[in-house]
Structure formats: C-alpha cells, structure tokens
Design a protein around this motif. Structure first.
Motif, PDB file in Angstrom:
ATOM      1  N   VAL A  45       0.755  -1.092   0.117  1.00  0.00           N
ATOM      2  CA  VAL A  45      -0.198  -0.116  -0.246  1.00  0.00           C
ATOM      3  C   VAL A  45       0.932   1.197   0.035  1.00  0.00           C
ATOM      4  CG1 VAL A  45      -1.687   1.325   1.490  1.00  0.00           C
ATOM      5  CG2 VAL A  45      -1.934  -1.217   1.194  1.00  0.00           C
ATOM      6  N   PHE A  48       1.756   2.563  -3.453  1.00  0.00           N
ATOM      7  CA  PHE A  48       0.936   3.460  -4.294  1.00  0.00           C
ATOM      8  C   PHE A  48       0.095   4.545  -3.918  1.00  0.00           C
ATOM      9  CE2 PHE A  48      -1.549  -0.375  -3.525  1.00  0.00           C
ATOM     10  CZ  PHE A  48      -2.604   0.218  -2.879  1.00  0.00           C
ATOM     11  N   HIS A  49       0.350   4.558  -2.306  1.00  0.00           N
ATOM     12  CA  HIS A  49      -0.734   5.401  -1.538  1.00  0.00           C
ATOM     13  C   HIS A  49      -0.757   6.995  -1.941  1.00  0.00           C
ATOM     14  CE1 HIS A  49       2.789   6.742   0.528  1.00  0.00           C
ATOM     15  NE2 HIS A  49       1.989   7.803   1.058  1.00  0.00           N
ATOM     16  N   GLU A  51      -0.515   8.162  -5.180  1.00  0.00           N
ATOM     17  CA  GLU A  51      -1.342   8.004  -6.164  1.00  0.00           C
ATOM     18  C   GLU A  51      -2.735   8.577  -6.057  1.00  0.00           C
ATOM     19  OE1 GLU A  51      -1.092   4.676  -8.913  1.00  0.00           O
ATOM     20  OE2 GLU A  51       0.990   4.394  -8.365  1.00  0.00           O
ATOM     21  N   TYR A  52      -3.114   8.172  -4.703  1.00  0.00           N
ATOM     22  CA  TYR A  52      -4.612   8.291  -4.312  1.00  0.00           C
ATOM     23  C   TYR A  52      -4.582   9.546  -3.329  1.00  0.00           C
ATOM     24  CZ  TYR A  52      -5.297   4.407  -7.025  1.00  0.00           C
ATOM     25  OH  TYR A  52      -5.197   3.682  -8.229  1.00  0.00           O
ATOM     26  N   CYS A  53      -3.672  10.266  -2.979  1.00  0.00           N
ATOM     27  CA  CYS A  53      -3.522  11.250  -1.899  1.00  0.00           C
ATOM     28  C   CYS A  53      -3.812  12.462  -2.491  1.00  0.00           C
ATOM     29  CB  CYS A  53      -2.063  11.400  -1.128  1.00  0.00           C
ATOM     30  SG  CYS A  53      -1.808  12.873   0.058  1.00  0.00           S
ATOM     31  N   PRO A  54      -4.962  13.193  -2.087  1.00  0.00           N
ATOM     32  CA  PRO A  54      -5.166  14.559  -2.798  1.00  0.00           C
ATOM     33  C   PRO A  54      -4.137  15.604  -2.619  1.00  0.00           C
ATOM     34  CG  PRO A  54      -7.074  13.961  -1.424  1.00  0.00           C
ATOM     35  CD  PRO A  54      -6.060  12.891  -0.950  1.00  0.00           C
ATOM     36  N   ARG A  57      -1.114  14.649  -4.899  1.00  0.00           N
ATOM     37  CA  ARG A  57      -1.646  14.690  -6.347  1.00  0.00           C
ATOM     38  C   ARG A  57      -1.533  16.144  -6.789  1.00  0.00           C
ATOM     39  NH1 ARG A  57      -4.302  10.507  -9.075  1.00  0.00           N
ATOM     40  NH2 ARG A  57      -4.492  11.874 -10.783  1.00  0.00           N
ATOM     41  N   GLN A  60       2.402  17.292  -6.668  1.00  0.00           N
ATOM     42  CA  GLN A  60       3.580  16.580  -7.516  1.00  0.00           C
ATOM     43  C   GLN A  60       4.247  16.972  -8.517  1.00  0.00           C
ATOM     44  OE1 GLN A  60       1.407  12.873  -8.675  1.00  0.00           O
ATOM     45  NE2 GLN A  60       0.356  14.157 -10.394  1.00  0.00           N
TER      46      GLN A  60
END
Length: 73
Positions: A45, A48-49, A51-54, A57, A60
């Motif tokens: 986890v 790739f976490h 990629e799903y963190c507002p 993202r 970045q």
C-alpha cells in the motif's frame, strides 16, 4: 503506540525563487506499529498510496515528495 497506530514525521527543504521562499522537497516518514502478518500488505500500500492522496496529487508537479515506511515494535 497501540497496535495499528500510525504517526508521521515531515521535513521539507526550502529554496529561493527570485526573492520568494518556496518548498522544493518534502520528506515524510511514516512510523507504523503493526503485526508482522500485515507488514507485507502495508509495504504494498505504501508503494502506491501517493497516487490516491489529494495533497500529493496536487503538488506532485512542483514539489518533490519522498516517503518512507518504518515499522515499530
């Protein structure tokens, strides 16, 4: 920490853009207390976490983000 507790430590590097201070790099170290039977899943986890963190993202493309996962006993 109790079983399953998560804390984090965050550090950043600041630089100048003209005469304005800007954040260049953010380093996050996660400290996770977790049973051995769940550590492999936690490592996957962690991979790739972001990629799903507002927040990750959103920034970045302008701030380098580094993360590390450390297990606590």
């Amino acid at each position: 920490m109790a079983e399953g507790d998560l804390t984090s430590q965050v550090e950043g590097d600041i630089g100048l853009d003209g005469k304005v201070l800007v954040i260049r790099r953010i380093r996050v170290t996660y400290h996770l207390k977790l049973g051995d039977e769940h550590r492999e899943l936690a490592q996957r986890v962690h991979g790739f976490h972001a990629e799903y963190c507002p927040v990750a993202r959103t920034i970045q493309d302008c701030v380098e983000i580094q993360t590390e996962l450390r297990f606590q006993s």
